[in-house]
Design a protein around this motif. Structure first.
Motif, PDB file in Angstrom:
ATOM      1  N   VAL A   1       0.912   4.074  -2.754  1.00  0.00           N
ATOM      2  CA  VAL A   1       0.629   5.477  -2.440  1.00  0.00           C
ATOM      3  C   VAL A   1       1.711   6.374  -3.026  1.00  0.00           C
ATOM      4  CG1 VAL A   1       0.511   7.147  -0.551  1.00  0.00           C
ATOM      5  CG2 VAL A   1      -0.746   5.008  -0.389  1.00  0.00           C
ATOM      6  N   SER A   2       2.980   5.922  -2.897  1.00  0.00           N
ATOM      7  CA  SER A   2       4.089   6.696  -3.455  1.00  0.00           C
ATOM      8  C   SER A   2       3.949   6.818  -4.972  1.00  0.00           C
ATOM      9  CB  SER A   2       5.416   6.027  -3.086  1.00  0.00           C
ATOM     10  OG  SER A   2       6.497   6.704  -3.687  1.00  0.00           O
TER      11      SER A   2
ATOM     12  N   TYR B   1       1.234   6.515  -6.627  1.00  0.00           N
ATOM     13  CA  TYR B   1       0.050   7.336  -6.895  1.00  0.00           C
ATOM     14  C   TYR B   1       0.380   8.819  -6.816  1.00  0.00           C
ATOM     15  CZ  TYR B   1      -4.433   9.627  -6.152  1.00  0.00           C
ATOM     16  OH  TYR B   1      -5.499  10.471  -6.235  1.00  0.00           O
ATOM     17  N   ASN B   2       1.153   9.182  -5.791  1.00  0.00           N
ATOM     18  CA  ASN B   2       1.525  10.591  -5.641  1.00  0.00           C
ATOM     19  C   ASN B   2       2.334  11.065  -6.840  1.00  0.00           C
ATOM     20  OD1 ASN B   2       0.222  10.793  -3.179  1.00  0.00           O
ATOM     21  ND2 ASN B   2       2.046  10.221  -1.998  1.00  0.00           N
TER      22      ASN B   2
ATOM     23  N   ILE C   1       0.834  -1.200   0.000  1.00  0.00           N
ATOM     24  CA  ILE C   1       0.000   0.000   0.000  1.00  0.00           C
ATOM     25  C   ILE C   1       0.868   1.248   0.000  1.00  0.00           C
ATOM     26  CG2 ILE C   1      -1.623   1.346   1.391  1.00  0.00           C
ATOM     27  CD1 ILE C   1      -2.913  -1.290   2.217  1.00  0.00           C
ATOM     28  N   ASP C   2       1.936   1.252   0.848  1.00  0.00           N
ATOM     29  CA  ASP C   2       2.842   2.405   0.899  1.00  0.00           C
ATOM     30  C   ASP C   2       3.485   2.643  -0.461  1.00  0.00           C
ATOM     31  OD1 ASP C   2       2.218   2.675   3.554  1.00  0.00           O
ATOM     32  OD2 ASP C   2       3.986   1.592   4.275  1.00  0.00           O
TER      33      ASP C   2
END
Length: 464
Positions: A350-351, A353-354, A346-347
């Motif tokens: 998220v990275s 995704y950012n 997930i982390d």
């Protein structure tokens, strides 16, 4: 159903209920053709997988299968099996002498010798089962009946094989069932089960038979189970002051938590307290009557407790819950590891995704600017297109006028060409005449001038 109908015609049921259980009732019945009496055990069938009422078919079939393998003087005999829409009916040997403890509680006195005679019969019945690797798993006073109490030494009959299982080598069997007051520690702790569980129950039965007190019974079911798990019992002097040491040792060797150290059925049959007849000096009659009185109090209390502290109302569901909890615990460990791995994923996502979001915003701004430019250019093209269409309309009109003038000129030129062609033809004829005249006269003063004019006229004619 046809078998059931025939059977109902040949049997007569007594209106008196014989025994009632959670999902079974037993009624006394008589076969009309022979007059023989039997016990008809009606087992309520579970109608659907989702229902919790009634007994599952495989459990009924297991009980029937075990009863069909058994033929022993100290075990109830299965006579026949019938089935209707709601019940399976077991036609069993009629055991009309009542419960052993009720019989003994009505006696004025009880000696150890008399006790061993009954315990030995129980052991012989269990020995028959264990020799065939069958565990009863529900040995308790209610399931130890007398065939006929109106004889000097009544015969013991073990009944109710609803929880009985055949123990197979290499196959682990776990369950939580039975009556808490009589179950072995391995049942309480949800450990693999075997024939040893029956031996523990025999130890509890013997303890109660000699003292009138239950070794592990607590105020609540939970207290009872805790006492069993901790082997929390003792030979209270008030209850065992007149009990022999061999009897207490027999009980202690049966109430052994370690299954490997617990007496086997053969060890119990060969125990000195069972094999040797013990004769005691006469005791005070009051002492013996007290022992019987305590046993009577125990039987009355166990029969009148509503709801009973010593019964699992739904042991099947409880066992399933315990098994589900065990599976859930192992699943939670796997789930925790999966959660950690998933959190890392997930982390990372998220990275990513950012980064993608920042890139998208940048690209979006560029695309927005390009779209604005395209819209501007499109509007210019549209305006140019409209202007071009107007010019094309004007040009089309002009082209029509030009075409009309061209057609007029073409007609004029065609007329001139026709006229000139006629004149040229005339000139050619003149030239022929002149040629002929020259041959006759010899010369013509302006012949060359005339030829020049003729050439020019011919050239004009070709151009036209």
């Amino acid at each position: 159903n046809s078998l059931t109908c025939v059977w109902l015609h040949v049997c007569f049921f007594s209106p008196l209920l014989y025994v009632s259980g959670q999902f079974a009732i037993v009624k006394q019945c008589r076969e009309k053709s022979t007059g023989l009496e039997f016990a008809a055990k009606f087992i309520k069938k579970r109608q659907s997988m989702a229902s919790s009422r009634g007994v599952r078919r495989e459990e009924i079939e297991r009980e029937v299968d075990i009863l069909q393998q058994i033929q022993h003087p100290n075990i109830v005999t299965l006579h026949d099996v019938y089935e209707n829409r709601t019940d399976v009916v077991l036609i069993l040997e009629l055991v009309s002498g009542g419960e052993l403890f009720d019989f003994l509680a009505q006696k004025e006195s009880l000696s150890e010798e008399e006790a061993t005679q009954f315990i030995k019969q129980i052991l012989e019945g269990v020995n028959y089962l264990h020799a065939r690797k069958i565990a009863h798993f529900d040995l308790k006073p209610e399931n130890i009946m007398l065939l006929d109490k109106n004889v000097p030494l009544p015969r013991i009959k073990l009944i109710d094989f609803g929880l009985a299982h055949k123990i197979e080598a290499g196959v682990e069997f776990k369950n939580i069932f039975g009556t808490p007051e009589f179950v072995a520690p391995e049942i309480v702790n949800y450990e693999p089960l075997g024939l040893e569980a029956d031996m523990w129950s025999i130890g509890v039965i013997t303890y109660i038979l000699l003292s009138g007190a239950s070794p592990f019974l607590g105020e609540t079911k939970q207290d009872t189970l805790r006492n069993i798990s901790a082997i929390n019992y003792e030979f209270d002097e008030e209850f065992f002051c007149h009990t022999s040491e061999p009897a207490k040792k027999f009980i202690s060797q049966l109430l052994e938590k370690d299954k490997k150290k617990r007496l086997t059925i053969q060890d119990a049959l060969n125990h000195p307290w069972i094999k040797v007849k013990l004769y005691f000096e006469p005791k005070k009659r009051e002492r013996r009557q007290l022992k019987t009185k305590r046993l009577r109090e125990y039987t009355i209390k166990s029969h009148s407790s509503m709801p009973p502290n010593n019964t699992y109302v739904n042991f099947e569901r409880f066992a399933q819950v315990v098994e589900d909890i065990d599976q859930m615990e192992s699943s939670f460990v796997s789930l925790a590891a999966a959660h950690d791995s998933l959190q890392e994923d997930i982390d990372a996502m998220v990275s990513i995704y950012n980064e993608k979001e920042a890139w998208y915003k940048e690209e979006s701004e560029g695309v927005r600017h390009e779209l604005s430019q395209i819209r501007y250019e499109f509007r210019k093209v549209e305006a140019f297109k409209r202007s071009l269409q107007d010019d094309m309309q004007v040009f089309s009109s002009s082209l029509g006028a030009v075409s009309s003038r061209y057609q007029e000129r073409q007609n004029h030129f065609d007329a001139l060409r026709t006229e000139l062609s006629n004149e040229l033809k005339w000139v050619q004829e003149v030239m022929v005449l002149i040629g002929n005249d020259q041959q006759v006269t010899g010369s013509w003063p302006d012949i060359y001038t005339f030829k020049s004019v003729f050439k020019e006229a011919t050239l004009v004619s070709r151009v036209i």
